[in-house]
Design a protein around this motif. Structure first.
Motif, PDB file in Angstrom:
ATOM      1  N   CYS A  51      -5.284  -4.083  -2.980  1.00 22.30           N
ATOM      2  CA  CYS A  51      -5.197  -2.662  -3.348  1.00 22.30           C
ATOM      3  C   CYS A  51      -4.506  -2.502  -4.705  1.00 22.30           C
ATOM      4  CB  CYS A  51      -4.413  -1.877  -2.289  1.00 22.30           C
ATOM      5  SG  CYS A  51      -5.337  -1.568  -0.775  1.00 22.30           S
ATOM      6  N   VAL A  52      -3.516  -3.342  -4.967  1.00 19.60           N
ATOM      7  CA  VAL A  52      -2.803  -3.239  -6.247  1.00 19.60           C
ATOM      8  C   VAL A  52      -3.716  -3.630  -7.413  1.00 19.60           C
ATOM      9  CG1 VAL A  52      -0.859  -4.142  -7.611  1.00 19.60           C
ATOM     10  CG2 VAL A  52      -0.537  -3.585  -5.194  1.00 19.60           C
ATOM     11  N   THR A  53      -4.561  -4.656  -7.195  1.00 17.16           N
ATOM     12  CA  THR A  53      -5.439  -5.104  -8.280  1.00 17.16           C
ATOM     13  C   THR A  53      -6.714  -4.264  -8.393  1.00 17.16           C
ATOM     14  OG1 THR A  53      -6.518  -6.623  -6.760  1.00 17.16           O
ATOM     15  CG2 THR A  53      -4.758  -7.519  -8.115  1.00 17.16           C
ATOM     16  N   GLY A  54      -7.022  -3.502  -7.343  1.00 19.20           N
ATOM     17  CA  GLY A  54      -8.258  -2.722  -7.354  1.00 19.20           C
ATOM     18  C   GLY A  54      -9.417  -3.430  -6.685  1.00 19.20           C
ATOM     19  N   LEU A  55      -9.142  -4.545  -6.036  1.00 21.51           N
ATOM     20  CA  LEU A  55     -10.223  -5.336  -5.430  1.00 21.51           C
ATOM     21  C   LEU A  55     -10.508  -4.959  -3.974  1.00 21.51           C
ATOM     22  CD1 LEU A  55      -9.202  -8.801  -6.897  1.00 21.51           C
ATOM     23  CD2 LEU A  55     -11.343  -7.596  -7.376  1.00 21.51           C
ATOM     24  N   HIS A  56      -9.687  -4.098  -3.385  1.00 23.36           N
ATOM     25  CA  HIS A  56      -9.935  -3.724  -1.981  1.00 23.36           C
ATOM     26  C   HIS A  56     -11.252  -2.955  -1.899  1.00 23.36           C
ATOM     27  CE1 HIS A  56      -9.301  -2.659   2.132  1.00 23.36           C
ATOM     28  NE2 HIS A  56      -9.376  -1.374   1.860  1.00 23.36           N
TER      29      HIS A  56
END
Ligand code: ATP
Length: 236
Positions: A51-56
């Motif tokens: 979620c922090v990297t945007g990959l979720h």
């Protein structure tokens, strides 16, 4: 002086379809810290980093701020450019390419890209192995390469998914030395760690996750004092 944390996660929830993996998680990381996420398999640690990297890939709610900017809806590459560096648990290196190609291929888009010399000074083992293909590296060398590559790209915050998984005690120690050296050079680290003892030797603070929630936040002295108890409690 600003007290705004480098990374601030507020009320973060995440789902895979109907299944909720994170439940209103609040986490802060100050610039210059090493912070661990500790918890059993399935506690939600990987989902949190993604979620922090945007990959979720699923739905999520809540807010992720990095360097005082709300990045919750930002594309992955924009977060990379801002200085978020993700080291996935499979390490994601190119098996057929050499160490040096792995290091030099990714674009140096982040705010603080490292030179190849700086990488080799910090990771002398990679310099020795620079002509070796990824397939010929040990697990520890692969992990070093994965860390080094993200630093070369210019990350200011390393998000590492279990860097010590499957490594022998001696190599785990080497990874610890590297993380401390990287911190000394000004890089901030948030890492997933199932090895409570190792976590207590490298990190400043810890968050315990269980069933998608932060159940405790500990400084390192508290972690050291409760290592045995936590090991039992977590069953890891
Ligand atoms: P691990 O160390 O095993 O990766 P973790 O603490 O990182 O554990 P997550 O991988 O974040 O935990 O998983 C949290 C929950 O979400 C678990 O119940 C898991 O089964 C579920 N989950 C993870 N990935 C998926 C997916 N791609 N599809 C459906 N459910 C998933």
């Amino acid at each position: 002086p600003s007290t705004e944390p480098m990374l601030r996660i507020e009320g973060l929830s995440a789902w895979y379809g109907e299944a909720q993996a994170l439940r209103s998680v609040d986490i802060e990381v100050q610039e210059g810290e090493i912070v661990t996420l500790v918890g059993r398999n399935g506690a939600g640690k990987t989902t949190l980093l993604r979620c922090v990297t945007g990959l979720h890939i699923g739905r999520n709610e809540g807010r992720v701020s990095f360097l005082s900017q709300d990045v919750t809806k930002q594309a992955v590459h924009k977060r990379t450019r801002r200085g978020l560096g993700y080291v996935p648990d499979d390490r994601g290196i190119y098996a057929t390419l050499s160490v040096e190609e792995n290091l030099t291929l990714p674009p140096r888009v982040g705010p603080e890209p490292w030179s190849l010399d700086r990488v080799y000074e910090t990771f002398p083992r990679l310099k020795e192995r620079r002509r070796f293909p990824g397939t010929k590296l040990s697990g520890g060398e692969q992990q070093m390469l994965a860390l080094a590559r993200v630093l070369r790209m210019g990350a200011r915050l390393l998000l590492c998914d279990e860097p010590t998984e499957g490594l022998s005690p001696l190599i785990v120690q080497q990874i610890g030395d590297i993380l401390r050296e990287v911190k000394r050079q000004g890089v901030t680290v948030l890492l997933i760690e199932q090895n409570v003892h190792f976590a207590a030797t490298v990190a400043d603070r810890h968050y315990l996750l269980a069933e998608g929630r932060v159940v405790e936040s500990l400084d390192n002295d508290a972690m050291k004092a409760r290592e045995g108890e936590l090991l039992q409690h977590l069953g890891i």
